[in-house]
Design an enzyme around this catalytic site. Sequence first.
Site, short mmCIF file in Angstrom:
data_model
loop_
_atom_site.label_atom_id
_atom_site.label_comp_id
_atom_site.label_asym_id
_atom_site.label_seq_id
_atom_site.Cartn_x
_atom_site.Cartn_y
_atom_site.Cartn_z
N LEU A 165 0.99 -1.15 0.00
CA LEU A 165 -0.85 -0.54 0.14
C LEU A 165 0.87 1.38 -0.09
CD1 LEU A 165 -2.95 -0.95 2.96
CD2 LEU A 165 -2.94 -0.80 -0.07
N TRP A 167 0.78 5.59 0.77
CA TRP A 167 1.27 6.40 2.76
C TRP A 167 -0.68 7.22 1.99
CZ3 TRP A 167 1.64 10.82 0.83
CH2 TRP A 167 2.89 10.81 -0.63
N LYS A 191 1.07 -5.78 3.04
CA LYS A 191 2.14 -4.66 4.05
C LYS A 191 1.51 -2.46 4.11
CE LYS A 191 5.86 -2.27 2.41
NZ LYS A 191 5.62 -0.90 2.94
N SER A 245 4.21 4.15 -6.47
CA SER A 245 5.30 4.89 -7.53
C SER A 245 5.46 4.01 -8.70
CB SER A 245 6.93 4.60 -7.13
OG SER A 245 7.59 4.10 -6.63
N TYR A 255 9.91 -8.55 -9.60
CA TYR A 255 9.52 -9.85 -8.28
C TYR A 255 8.87 -11.04 -9.26
CZ TYR A 255 11.35 -6.01 -5.70
OH TYR A 255 11.45 -4.65 -4.96
N GLU A 267 -1.41 0.10 -10.03
CA GLU A 267 -1.90 1.38 -10.12
C GLU A 267 -0.90 2.57 -9.08
OE1 GLU A 267 -3.06 4.72 -9.68
OE2 GLU A 267 -3.75 5.33 -7.66
N CYS A 302 -2.93 10.53 -6.89
CA CYS A 302 -2.37 10.15 -7.74
C CYS A 302 -3.31 10.69 -8.60
CB CYS A 302 -2.27 8.50 -8.02
SG CYS A 302 -4.23 7.71 -7.42
N GLU A 400 5.54 13.75 -11.82
CA GLU A 400 4.59 13.23 -10.67
C GLU A 400 5.02 14.28 -9.42
OE1 GLU A 400 3.31 9.57 -9.46
OE2 GLU A 400 1.08 10.04 -9.31
P1 NAD Z 1 7.11 3.93 -3.13
O1 NAD Z 1 6.76 3.68 -4.54
O2 NAD Z 1 8.59 3.93 -2.76
O3 NAD Z 1 5.51 3.34 -1.80
C1 NAD Z 1 4.80 2.56 -2.32
C2 NAD Z 1 4.31 1.30 -1.76
O4 NAD Z 1 5.92 0.83 -2.13
C3 NAD Z 1 5.03 1.19 0.45
O5 NAD Z 1 4.14 0.27 0.72
C4 NAD Z 1 7.03 1.05 0.33
O6 NAD Z 1 7.30 0.72 1.16
C5 NAD Z 1 6.74 0.31 -1.39
N1 NAD Z 1 7.85 0.36 -1.51
C6 NAD Z 1 9.06 0.51 -1.73
N2 NAD Z 1 10.42 0.42 -2.36
C7 NAD Z 1 9.73 -0.93 -2.79
C8 NAD Z 1 10.88 -2.27 -3.14
N3 NAD Z 1 11.79 -1.51 -3.60
N4 NAD Z 1 10.05 -3.24 -2.43
C9 NAD Z 1 8.93 -3.74 -3.04
N5 NAD Z 1 8.25 -2.25 -1.80
C10 NAD Z 1 8.33 -1.27 -2.31
O7 NAD Z 1 6.17 5.52 -3.13
P2 NAD Z 1 6.41 6.41 -2.12
O8 NAD Z 1 8.41 6.67 -2.12
O9 NAD Z 1 5.95 6.30 -0.80
O10 NAD Z 1 6.15 7.66 -3.10
C11 NAD Z 1 7.25 8.32 -3.74
C12 NAD Z 1 6.75 8.93 -5.02
O11 NAD Z 1 5.42 7.81 -5.56
C13 NAD Z 1 5.84 9.75 -4.54
O12 NAD Z 1 6.34 10.90 -4.61
C14 NAD Z 1 4.43 9.78 -5.84
O13 NAD Z 1 4.61 10.37 -7.30
C15 NAD Z 1 4.36 8.07 -5.97
N6 NAD Z 1 3.28 7.49 -5.17
C16 NAD Z 1 2.13 7.37 -6.19
C17 NAD Z 1 1.20 6.41 -5.74
C18 NAD Z 1 -0.34 6.73 -5.64
O14 NAD Z 1 -1.03 6.88 -5.70
N7 NAD Z 1 -0.20 6.27 -7.35
C19 NAD Z 1 1.08 6.92 -3.82
C20 NAD Z 1 2.07 6.74 -3.19
C21 NAD Z 1 3.32 7.76 -4.29
#
Ligand code: NAD
Length: 500
Positions: A165, A167, A191, A245, A255, A267, A302, A400
């Site tokens: 998920l 945040w 998670k 992201s 993976y 998404e 998003c 973004e």
């Molecule tokens: P992220 O994609 O890094 O994190 C989202 C989820 O993925 C979290 O639960 C995180 O722990 C998990 N994650 C992170 N790295 C991972 C890996 N290597 N393997 C497996 N799981 C992993 O997002 P972020 O760093 O928290 O935010 C970065 C950018 O992502 C934001 O600035 C935004 O642009 C985008 N984002 C998009 C959404 C959306 O709704 N589509 C939501 C959050 C963030």
Amino acid sequence: MLNETTTDYRAIAASLSFPVDAYIGGRYQPAKSGKRFDNVNPATDEVLCAVASCDADDVDAAAAAARKAFDAGEWSRAAPETRKEVLLRLAGLVREHAVELAVMESLDSGKTITDCLHEIGNEVPNFFQWYGELIDKSFGKVAPTGENALALIVKEPIGVAGIVLPWNFPLLMAAWKLAPALAAGCSVVLKPAEQTPLTALRLAALAAEAGLPDGVLNVVPGFGETAGQAIGLHGDIDVVSFTGSTEVGRLFLRYSSDSNLKPVGLELGGKSPFIVLDDARIDDHLVSSAVSAAMWNGGQNCSANMRQFIPQSRKEEYLDRVLARIRALKVGDPLDPSTEMGPMVSREHQERVLGYIEAGIREGASVLTGGGPFDDRPGRYVKPTLFDSVRHQMTIAREEIFGPVLGVIAYSDPEEALQMALDTSYGLHATVFTQDIDRALHFARRLACGTVAINAFTEGDIKTPFGGYRQSGSLARDNGTEALQQYLQTKTIWIASRQA
Ligand code: NAD
């Protein structure tokens, strides 16, 4: 529930006891490594609690508990109406605990209490209710055969679902995914994002209270590179649903390919356009749609419509109205019910957003308001920022930002606006304002994205599928009857008859 004051919410906050351990096989437990991470309130920078930092060993335990529960069949093979009863009870428990959960989520994420109450008091329980009510009305099919056979096409739960998920809408995103997964009969390893683990952990206990058998829902808080990756690579997790992201979405496909070829629902956000055509009425409704399209939830959304395409001839009028609305936005304490915008979710994210604002200024866009942090307060706040003179090649118009930034791009010809709107690798959402139904339909058909909103900023509702075209996601959809399909697989049962 909605009439409480800041003082009431602070009192509730002070009385909360935070769930800090993983929930595996029906009980809360620390991470096997004993490690914890600090969970910080982004409105104050205070540490709220230290949460179990799960890694591959904990994900193994959670997947084993989920598999055991799935194979036992108490949930996976239960009659649909039995699952419905439990999901309806869970919906009721979420409603009962909505204020507690909303305050917890507001502290954890910096989201406003008003948004948290709306999401958790209404939308989250509605998801459990809607999918609970759907599951005993979802029929299989009978294929047209001759009389010498009966061919049944049935849907079965896919098995153990991994849910990873973001945040920005912590409990709402949990509900978007959990409700259809549980309704389908799957077991789950979930998670939450490391920034916002609390409400999903609390939900696990409410689900148990509602009657969900032990092991069906397991929650493993932790970081992406440890717990998230372990879910993606796990050989005994049958499907993954991820929101976050693009970069991490790509990793989940890798993976899958490196492990058991599990289907992956993605998404991945967007860079969505908000297009005002020259016949649109620039009234209060349009202006508040424009501002919330870019800035709702602090722009941490998003489907944020950050790129706003305005006819050159209407630009001054538009900027005046939008600027006044943005200046009036109340940014502050998330526990104050009159606050419209809280802080960014974390220090790291605040820095990322400020970096984008600096890039916009460097590349020649002009700041009409905002443009930096608040110097006079603690917490991870960013001033709501309006940029004029944005060109669609600029970094702020391509990447973004996920922060409170609205950029105005002037155009002289609607076709030019359409082409600029399409010039992105994303395709999640778009909004078009026009009074002309023909132009509305033309734009709706030509925009390459999963949702096109006409004359309002909306993502649709629980009944309408949500997801992206292009690099905003994969074929999977959240919401509507489509979401259920992610957690089901299709079986053909061909019964031959020699008698007919
Ligand atoms: P992220 O994609 O890094 O994190 C989202 C989820 O993925 C979290 O639960 C995180 O722990 C998990 N994650 C992170 N790295 C991972 C890996 N290597 N393997 C497996 N799981 C992993 O997002 P972020 O760093 O928290 O935010 C970065 C950018 O992502 C934001 O600035 C935004 O642009 C985008 N984002 C998009 C959404 C959306 O709704 N589509 C939501 C959050 C963030």
